[in-house]
Design a protein around this motif. Sequence first.
Motif, PDB file in Angstrom:
ATOM      1  N   UNK A 114      -0.757  -9.588 -16.065  1.00 55.49           N
ATOM      2  CA  UNK A 114      -0.463  -8.405 -15.252  1.00 55.49           C
ATOM      3  C   UNK A 114       0.355  -8.786 -14.029  1.00 55.49           C
ATOM      4  N   UNK A 115      -0.038  -9.849 -13.336  1.00 51.31           N
ATOM      5  CA  UNK A 115       0.676 -10.278 -12.141  1.00 51.31           C
ATOM      6  C   UNK A 115       2.111 -10.681 -12.456  1.00 51.31           C
ATOM      7  N   UNK A 116       2.319 -11.269 -13.615  1.00 44.61           N
ATOM      8  CA  UNK A 116       3.651 -11.751 -13.986  1.00 44.61           C
ATOM      9  C   UNK A 116       4.565 -10.630 -14.475  1.00 44.61           C
ATOM     10  N   UNK A 117       4.005  -9.550 -14.961  1.00 42.46           N
ATOM     11  CA  UNK A 117       4.824  -8.514 -15.600  1.00 42.46           C
ATOM     12  C   UNK A 117       4.844  -7.191 -14.848  1.00 42.46           C
ATOM     13  N   UNK A 118       4.070  -7.058 -13.806  1.00 40.67           N
ATOM     14  CA  UNK A 118       3.971  -5.793 -13.080  1.00 40.67           C
ATOM     15  C   UNK A 118       4.833  -5.829 -11.826  1.00 40.67           C
ATOM     16  N   UNK A 119       5.620  -4.798 -11.639  1.00 38.04           N
ATOM     17  CA  UNK A 119       6.429  -4.647 -10.432  1.00 38.04           C
ATOM     18  C   UNK A 119       5.772  -3.634  -9.505  1.00 38.04           C
ATOM     19  N   UNK A 120       5.879  -3.874  -8.213  1.00 33.57           N
ATOM     20  CA  UNK A 120       5.403  -2.897  -7.235  1.00 33.57           C
ATOM     21  C   UNK A 120       6.349  -1.701  -7.264  1.00 33.57           C
ATOM     22  N   UNK A 121       5.844  -0.491  -7.449  1.00 34.31           N
ATOM     23  CA  UNK A 121       6.727   0.681  -7.443  1.00 34.31           C
ATOM     24  C   UNK A 121       7.553   0.753  -6.164  1.00 34.31           C
TER      25      UNK A 121
END
Length: 740
Positions: A114-121
């Motif tokens: 999740x940390x590697x693939x999630x961008x902050x909106x």
Amino acid sequence: MWTSSKRMRARPSHAFILLHALSAVSTVVDLDDCGAACSAEDDLQMDSLNLLQFRTALLREIGTKNLAELRMDRSSSDGQGMQGAAGEWGLNLSAMNTSIVPGDDFYNYISGTWLATTDIPSDETSWSSFSMLGKKVEEQVHGLLTSAPPDSPIGTMYASFMDEATVDALGASPLKPAFEKVQAIEDAAGFAEYVGATNFGFGSSPFSLYIDADSKNPNWNVVHLDQSGLGLPSRDYYLQAEFAGLKAAYGELIVKTLDLAGWPDAQAAGASVLSLEERIANASWARTRLRDAEKTYNKMQPKDLPTLAPGFEWGAFMRGAGGIPEDATLIASAYGAGGDGIVGIARVLGDADLSALKAWAAWHVARGASNYLSKPFVDLRFDFYGRRLAGQEEPSPRWKRAVSATNSFVGDLVGKEFVSKYFPDSAKQRMDELTALLKRAFAARIKKVAWMTDETKGKALEKLRSFTFRVGGPKKYKTFEGLELKADDLFGNVARSIAWEWRFDLKKLGKTVDKDYWGMGPQVVNAFFDPTQNTCTFLAAILQPPFFSADADMAVNFGGIGAVIGHEMTHGFDDQGRRYDAEGKLHDWWTEKDAEEFDQRAKAYGEQFSKFTHGLPDGLRIKPELTMGENIADLGGLTIAYDAYHLWLKDHDYTPEEPFLMPNSDGLEGDRRFFASWDQVWRAKYKTGALQMRLLTDPHSPGPARGIIPVQNTDAWYAAYDVTEGQTLYLDAGERVHIW
């Protein structure tokens, strides 16, 4: 607490999550990252508004899914929606990175993918499990507002915010009456009376006032006085060299805003405002000092202030604030013999030029009102507070800001509708069962504390027995009777709402505390503990995944909502909460020996946070003096919930279904799910500026620290994940801190 506004709330009402909407500006704040998917430009404006902003921080049948449904969930999670946050049975398995050894990096083991693939909106400054739940609640509230009758208070407030054309057409004209009042100030007494009157509308004051319980007479409402007066998140931004660039940019914001608003000689005025705030910052107490419940309890009367804190016209100030009697009971927070805090700020104001005071007053009117003015004001504010200070890439859509404003100003009416639609009666019944179980587990832990004398244990158990639990929504909601709202007058609606709220508070002065009002809307993703009432409150919005789900495995639920319940109970026994007794009075009931031992253990625990670097940019560190209460509550919440889970196991037939986190030949799959649930709650990513702000202002440690350090100090975690000596997170038994 899990959540100041212009009127900073000094009483230590602790909460599980921190609404990041308030985290950047608050002295007392409450559990996570964001209670309603807030954004920086919305959040920071709360600093300039009334305590109203602060007040505005599930259960069906338990079941599990079959293997096919679980596998479907793993493949379909997008990592950003609520399904990605919690999964079908409570754990987002697709978020994990199982190539990592849990004992080396438990946080990334649970959340690495999740940390590697999630961008902050782009309209957020952080993204987390809380943000995802906050987004869901925001959408739920949005639905309530758009379907509300147009002539209802919530419908009218929302519509007035959404009428952007009317707001833009007005330009700076709504500021004119306030600016005329500022220009009419003739002397120091006039300035003091003016800033006192800002309790009734836009503007700010160098001193915050609010009405709340007396910590040593907790059934009685009194006046509270604290320091205020800054437009940056904390005194550090004025005084530390590393923030020189931000301070200069803030000065440019002042000049540009005053110029846009039509204030004369904006360049000189802006320079005088920044200089005055630098002196106020230098005189202000650090946030760490403001945590001390005893040092911030200084009982006096308004008539004493001219002698105790000379330089400011206190009589005029109290008169402007609504005629607070000179013989009323007043509790001053940042007050002491050192000559700083309230005393120092009064001296600064006494030495200041009247022109600088007037420019400061004009700036804070414009700053507080800017989100309710035309687009040029909104853009100026966002460019600094959102983009420059917190790293937010773009403003939130107007509908989100309209939801935030409606929640802030008529939040009780929104909350009443929210509970009616989204909180079934069965939810409270199940929470009653869980809170009773957690309370039983905590009592058992207190009895077994090896380092505590029987005398202190007895009083601790007496205090625990006094705890009450409030779930969902309050018995009483504010009706906002007499509040005039107009669909074409956003600025006026906000100003009148602020005035209504302050009058509501003034009516409480010198009267018994009404415990049926909660002070925070049920549509806020939060939970909190009130030490003067010994109440743990769990708002309706938080009783959803990832904290609780009807479809979740019970081990996961105990690691989620169970730990929330334990967290709030532990706040009654953290480094400040322990100073309040079974009646909610600020009173030392500990033996000297036990108090010393508690402090030593808390200090050792704090040192683990001060050395923590996981997920922190170079040079940034956690201040354990600021976060100690929440750190202790996290550790207590985790361990109490674990014990409660095992009490539950004695009475229930629990067999976890596949897929397993690890082979279940050792029978520890339930424990593994419990700790995984705890850790996934603290899954978070931050913009650097926002994280830096949090470390300076937020009494909650960042997500990685909350996910890792409590489990490192919990013996059962080592067995569950086979954590052994030589692995990165391993602590020798003697290094693990046990408090409760």
